[in-house]
Every structure is written in structure tokens, then in C-alpha cells.
Design a protein around this motif. Sequence first.
Motif, PDB file in Angstrom:
ATOM      1  N   ILE A   1      -1.167 -27.434 -54.782  1.00 49.94           N
ATOM      2  CA  ILE A   1       0.033 -26.599 -54.615  1.00 49.94           C
ATOM      3  C   ILE A   1      -0.355 -25.118 -54.549  1.00 49.94           C
ATOM      4  O   ILE A   1       0.030 -24.400 -53.621  1.00 49.94           O
ATOM      5  N   LEU A   2      -1.123 -24.673 -55.530  1.00 52.41           N
ATOM      6  CA  LEU A   2      -1.488 -23.241 -55.602  1.00 52.41           C
ATOM      7  C   LEU A   2      -2.137 -22.765 -54.302  1.00 52.41           C
ATOM      8  O   LEU A   2      -1.890 -21.647 -53.853  1.00 52.41           O
ATOM      9  N   SER A   3      -2.949 -23.616 -53.707  1.00 51.65           N
ATOM     10  CA  SER A   3      -3.679 -23.196 -52.507  1.00 51.65           C
ATOM     11  C   SER A   3      -2.789 -23.172 -51.267  1.00 51.65           C
ATOM     12  O   SER A   3      -3.114 -22.524 -50.283  1.00 51.65           O
ATOM     13  N   ARG A   4      -1.650 -23.884 -51.310  1.00 52.24           N
ATOM     14  CA  ARG A   4      -0.752 -23.907 -50.145  1.00 52.24           C
ATOM     15  C   ARG A   4       0.268 -22.774 -50.132  1.00 52.24           C
ATOM     16  O   ARG A   4       0.851 -22.460 -49.099  1.00 52.24           O
ATOM     17  N   THR A   5       0.555 -22.201 -51.271  1.00 50.80           N
ATOM     18  CA  THR A   5       1.654 -21.227 -51.357  1.00 50.80           C
ATOM     19  C   THR A   5       1.512 -20.047 -50.383  1.00 50.80           C
ATOM     20  O   THR A   5       2.493 -19.685 -49.722  1.00 50.80           O
ATOM     21  N   PRO A   6       0.336 -19.446 -50.258  1.00 52.72           N
ATOM     22  CA  PRO A   6       0.259 -18.307 -49.320  1.00 52.72           C
ATOM     23  C   PRO A   6       0.625 -18.692 -47.887  1.00 52.72           C
ATOM     24  O   PRO A   6       1.365 -17.977 -47.209  1.00 52.72           O
ATOM     25  N   GLN A   7       0.153 -19.852 -47.450  1.00 51.62           N
ATOM     26  CA  GLN A   7       0.451 -20.271 -46.082  1.00 51.62           C
ATOM     27  C   GLN A   7       1.922 -20.648 -45.935  1.00 51.62           C
ATOM     28  O   GLN A   7       2.536 -20.384 -44.891  1.00 51.62           O
ATOM     29  N   THR A   8       2.487 -21.234 -46.950  1.00 51.01           N
ATOM     30  CA  THR A   8       3.920 -21.574 -46.917  1.00 51.01           C
ATOM     31  C   THR A   8       4.750 -20.300 -46.787  1.00 51.01           C
ATOM     32  O   THR A   8       5.673 -20.224 -45.958  1.00 51.01           O
ATOM     33  N   LEU A   9       4.413 -19.302 -47.603  1.00 51.57           N
ATOM     34  CA  LEU A   9       5.158 -18.036 -47.539  1.00 51.57           C
ATOM     35  C   LEU A   9       4.976 -17.356 -46.186  1.00 51.57           C
ATOM     36  O   LEU A   9       5.933 -16.802 -45.634  1.00 51.57           O
ATOM     37  N   ALA A  10       3.764 -17.396 -45.654  1.00 47.35           N
ATOM     38  CA  ALA A  10       3.527 -16.769 -44.354  1.00 47.35           C
ATOM     39  C   ALA A  10       4.306 -17.499 -43.257  1.00 47.35           C
ATOM     40  O   ALA A  10       4.891 -16.871 -42.374  1.00 47.35           O
ATOM     41  N   SER A  11       4.343 -18.823 -43.334  1.00 42.79           N
ATOM     42  CA  SER A  11       5.093 -19.591 -42.324  1.00 42.79           C
ATOM     43  C   SER A  11       6.574 -19.260 -42.375  1.00 42.79           C
ATOM     44  O   SER A  11       7.246 -19.174 -41.363  1.00 42.79           O
TER      45      SER A  11
ATOM     46  N   GLU B   1      18.500 -14.116 -34.948  1.00 47.36           N
ATOM     47  CA  GLU B   1      18.073 -14.194 -36.353  1.00 47.36           C
ATOM     48  C   GLU B   1      18.195 -15.611 -36.902  1.00 47.36           C
ATOM     49  O   GLU B   1      17.359 -16.050 -37.693  1.00 47.36           O
ATOM     50  N   ALA B   2      19.232 -16.304 -36.484  1.00 48.26           N
ATOM     51  CA  ALA B   2      19.384 -17.707 -36.903  1.00 48.26           C
ATOM     52  C   ALA B   2      18.211 -18.530 -36.362  1.00 48.26           C
ATOM     53  O   ALA B   2      17.591 -19.320 -37.089  1.00 48.26           O
ATOM     54  N   ILE B   3      17.878 -18.293 -35.094  1.00 47.33           N
ATOM     55  CA  ILE B   3      16.765 -19.033 -34.491  1.00 47.33           C
ATOM     56  C   ILE B   3      15.440 -18.666 -35.166  1.00 47.33           C
ATOM     57  O   ILE B   3      14.551 -19.505 -35.298  1.00 47.33           O
ATOM     58  N   SER B   4      15.321 -17.428 -35.641  1.00 47.71           N
ATOM     59  CA  SER B   4      14.068 -17.034 -36.310  1.00 47.71           C
ATOM     60  C   SER B   4      13.829 -17.887 -37.564  1.00 47.71           C
ATOM     61  O   SER B   4      12.678 -18.152 -37.925  1.00 47.71           O
ATOM     62  N   ILE B   5      14.904 -18.331 -38.207  1.00 50.24           N
ATOM     63  CA  ILE B   5      14.753 -19.252 -39.350  1.00 50.24           C
ATOM     64  C   ILE B   5      14.537 -20.688 -38.856  1.00 50.24           C
ATOM     65  O   ILE B   5      13.580 -21.355 -39.255  1.00 50.24           O
ATOM     66  N   LEU B   6      15.419 -21.135 -37.979  1.00 48.21           N
ATOM     67  CA  LEU B   6      15.341 -22.530 -37.501  1.00 48.21           C
ATOM     68  C   LEU B   6      13.969 -22.850 -36.922  1.00 48.21           C
ATOM     69  O   LEU B   6      13.444 -23.946 -37.112  1.00 48.21           O
ATOM     70  N   SER B   7      13.385 -21.890 -36.231  1.00 46.92           N
ATOM     71  CA  SER B   7      12.100 -22.147 -35.578  1.00 46.92           C
ATOM     72  C   SER B   7      10.933 -22.145 -36.563  1.00 46.92           C
ATOM     73  O   SER B   7       9.874 -22.687 -36.256  1.00 46.92           O
ATOM     74  N   ARG B   8      11.116 -21.544 -37.732  1.00 43.99           N
ATOM     75  CA  ARG B   8      10.029 -21.499 -38.716  1.00 43.99           C
ATOM     76  C   ARG B   8       9.997 -22.708 -39.655  1.00 43.99           C
ATOM     77  O   ARG B   8       8.970 -22.987 -40.283  1.00 43.99           O
ATOM     78  N   THR B   9      11.104 -23.398 -39.793  1.00 45.32           N
ATOM     79  CA  THR B   9      11.176 -24.462 -40.805  1.00 45.32           C
ATOM     80  C   THR B   9      10.104 -25.545 -40.646  1.00 45.32           C
ATOM     81  O   THR B   9       9.490 -25.940 -41.645  1.00 45.32           O
ATOM     82  N   PRO B  10       9.844 -26.036 -39.438  1.00 47.02           N
ATOM     83  CA  PRO B  10       8.821 -27.085 -39.347  1.00 47.02           C
ATOM     84  C   PRO B  10       7.450 -26.613 -39.863  1.00 47.02           C
ATOM     85  O   PRO B  10       6.771 -27.340 -40.595  1.00 47.02           O
ATOM     86  N   GLN B  11       7.067 -25.392 -39.513  1.00 47.30           N
ATOM     87  CA  GLN B  11       5.768 -24.896 -39.950  1.00 47.30           C
ATOM     88  C   GLN B  11       5.759 -24.631 -41.459  1.00 47.30           C
ATOM     89  O   GLN B  11       4.748 -24.860 -42.133  1.00 47.30           O
TER      90      GLN B  11
ATOM     91  N   LEU C   1       7.482 -26.306 -43.699  1.00 51.87           N
ATOM     92  CA  LEU C   1       7.372 -27.625 -44.339  1.00 51.87           C
ATOM     93  C   LEU C   1       5.962 -28.180 -44.216  1.00 51.87           C
ATOM     94  O   LEU C   1       5.434 -28.767 -45.164  1.00 51.87           O
ATOM     95  N   ALA C   2       5.347 -27.994 -43.058  1.00 49.34           N
ATOM     96  CA  ALA C   2       3.983 -28.502 -42.871  1.00 49.34           C
ATOM     97  C   ALA C   2       3.014 -27.754 -43.786  1.00 49.34           C
ATOM     98  O   ALA C   2       2.125 -28.354 -44.396  1.00 49.34           O
ATOM     99  N   SER C   3       3.195 -26.439 -43.928  1.00 49.23           N
ATOM    100  CA  SER C   3       2.312 -25.661 -44.809  1.00 49.23           C
ATOM    101  C   SER C   3       2.450 -26.122 -46.251  1.00 49.23           C
ATOM    102  O   SER C   3       1.482 -26.174 -46.996  1.00 49.23           O
ATOM    103  N   LEU C   4       3.654 -26.453 -46.626  1.00 47.65           N
ATOM    104  CA  LEU C   4       3.928 -26.859 -48.003  1.00 47.65           C
ATOM    105  C   LEU C   4       3.471 -28.294 -48.271  1.00 47.65           C
ATOM    106  O   LEU C   4       2.910 -28.587 -49.333  1.00 47.65           O
ATOM    107  N   LEU C   5       3.697 -29.190 -47.319  1.00 48.39           N
ATOM    108  CA  LEU C   5       3.571 -30.631 -47.603  1.00 48.39           C
ATOM    109  C   LEU C   5       2.381 -31.328 -46.965  1.00 48.39           C
ATOM    110  O   LEU C   5       1.927 -32.359 -47.492  1.00 48.39           O
TER     111      LEU C   5
END
Lengths: 174, 174
Positions: free
Chosen positions: A11-21, B7-17, B19-23
Motif C-alpha cells: 500500500i505505502l509504495s502505491r500511494t504516490p502513483q495513486t495520488l499522481a493518477s 472539468e467533469a471529464i478530467s475526473i472521469l478520464s482519470r478514474t481508471p488509472q 484505480l489501477a495505481s491503487l489496486l
Amino acid sequence: MNFNLEEAISILSRTPQTLASLLSGLPEGWLRCNEGEGTWNADEVVGHLIEGEQSNWIPRLAFILREGESKPFPAFDRFAHLSAAERTTERKLEEFAELRARSIERLRALVGTDEVSLERTGTHPAFGTVKARELVSAWVVHDMTHLAQIVRVMALRYRTDVGPWAEYLGIFNR
Amino acid sequence: MNFNLEEAISILSRTPQTLASLLSGLPEGWLRCNEGEGTWNADEVVGHLIEGEQSNWIPRLAFILREGESKPFPAFDRFAHLSAAERTTERKLEEFAELRARSIERLRALVGTDEVSLERTGTHPAFGTVKARELVSAWVVHDMTHLAQIVRVMALRYRTDVGPWAEYLGIFNR
């Protein structure tokens, strides 16, 4: 107990990339909105996370492992980032990523391979006796708390815009 | 009103990335934990977001623009993903990214350049009259609701592990 060092680091290692995304390149309207007077916007939360890398998590872990319970570790100023030098959100995201990578290296080096050091105890200035393992667990959840905060703060910007859907959108009602 | 299509699209377009960064690549322990019986884990939330792309947001927007208020749009089954075909979280993240990219193309095509179509109204089966603009706003906040949910569900796994820090970690107390 669910704690496991490698899972915590995952988790800790993913947070920077999650925030950047989530935040990199976003319009200022999203980065600067907050929940009202005295609350933080997304940019300020990233500043707070930077402060945590510099003054909180690893310094406290090192303090516990060095001093044990003999003296309380210094309190962490949770508002220090509000007086830090101005820089762009983009720069803050990079800075956080660099600091976090270094923190994880330090974490591995401090804990070593047998993880028995995570059972060592220190004295928190407010809570009293705490375990190193609890500190690392709290670090993981602290990331999650602030990621959830950023998302909640940004969602609030559309509180009125969603019209009757507000009722179905749990983020407004927690 | 804070809504703005780009601005709405700026959020919608970022969600997949985001989620991928997080998960992506996370240990199963994080992907499969939930808040108890009948609640969703992170993997299931991604499944729900996929369903939304397929059956909710764009289909409803198209329905409003085509039918106006003449008939209510079909209800969306918020549990459909629980009976969908099994696949890995990794595959779901990819699928969501593909569907979302297509949704954004469709969104732009449906709305056109003058955005006046966003003021058109339709009939929600539960809420009655709603604007297309409110639907798109709700889509943005829906992403945020579920991102916050994933983070909250994962944080809960360490509820006991953080020891006395639980008091300071807002995510446990909302």
C-alpha cells in the motif's frame, strides 16, 4: 491481527502513483476546493503527506527502535505544511514520491529481516505505550484516510450539481 | 453551480488509472477484504463500475436526449456485477479502462459542442424530472464515492492493528 510488512509496503509504495493518477494535471478548481474555512484542499493534503515523510513516520520508527519507552517521541506538527514554501501541486506530487521511496528503503533497513523489531515499544506523547508495528499500520491507514479525504473534498464541489442523486451518493452522507 | 463538462471529464478520464495505481498487483488480502456480510470488496466495486459503464451512465444520457421526459429510463441493477462472469481484478481494471474511454467518446459525441443538450430533462424512475447535467455530475461523484469506499474498506482491515492511533484516523470514524 492482519498486519504483514510486505502487504503494508504494497500500500505505502502505491500511494504516490495513486495520488499522481488522481491529481496530476487536474484543473485548479478541483485542486483548490475545500470543505470550508479551516479545511484542506487536495494540494494541502499532499503537503501534509510530505510533512509526514519528513517528520513523522520514519523518524518516529527510528526513535522507538533507538530509545524504546525511555522518552516520548516528539509531537508531530500536523499543520506544518500550511507554512511550508509554496510550490505547484505537480512538484509536491514528485517530492512526495521521492520521499516515500526513500522512506520505504529506510523502513526495510530499520526493521531488518526477522520483523521482531516491530514488536518493540515506544512512548507516544498522547497515547503512552505503542508498538512499532502499530505505528507502521497507522502509516498505511493514514495514507488511506487522506486519499479518502481528497476524494470527499472534491466530490463536495458537485454537492448541488448532482440534483436529486445526492441521496444515492454515500460520499455526501458520511 | 460548479459543473463544467471539461472539468467533469478530467475526473472521469482519470478514474481508471487511479484505480489501477491503487489496486493493480495488490495482494489478495487487500482486494478481497470487505466490511462484513453483504458488503463489497475492492474487486467487486470495480465490477460495479464496469456495470455502470455498460448499463447506467451513457445509456441513460442517450435515453434522456432521445426520449426527454416522455418515459422514465429503465432502473439500473446495482447488484448485477455480483452475478457477472468471474475474472481477475487485473482483467476488470483493463475492462473498466476500455469501457470508460469509450464512454467519454460517447459523452462528447452526445453532448456536442454547445452543451445546451445538458440542460435537457428526463424522468428518473425514482426521482422524477432530472437534467442531463445532473446525471453527468452524479457520474463524477459516483466515481468518487466508490473510490472512497475502496479505500475505506481496505483501511478497515487494519482497524485493530493501528492500536491507539485509531482515534486519530478519521476514516474509521465517518
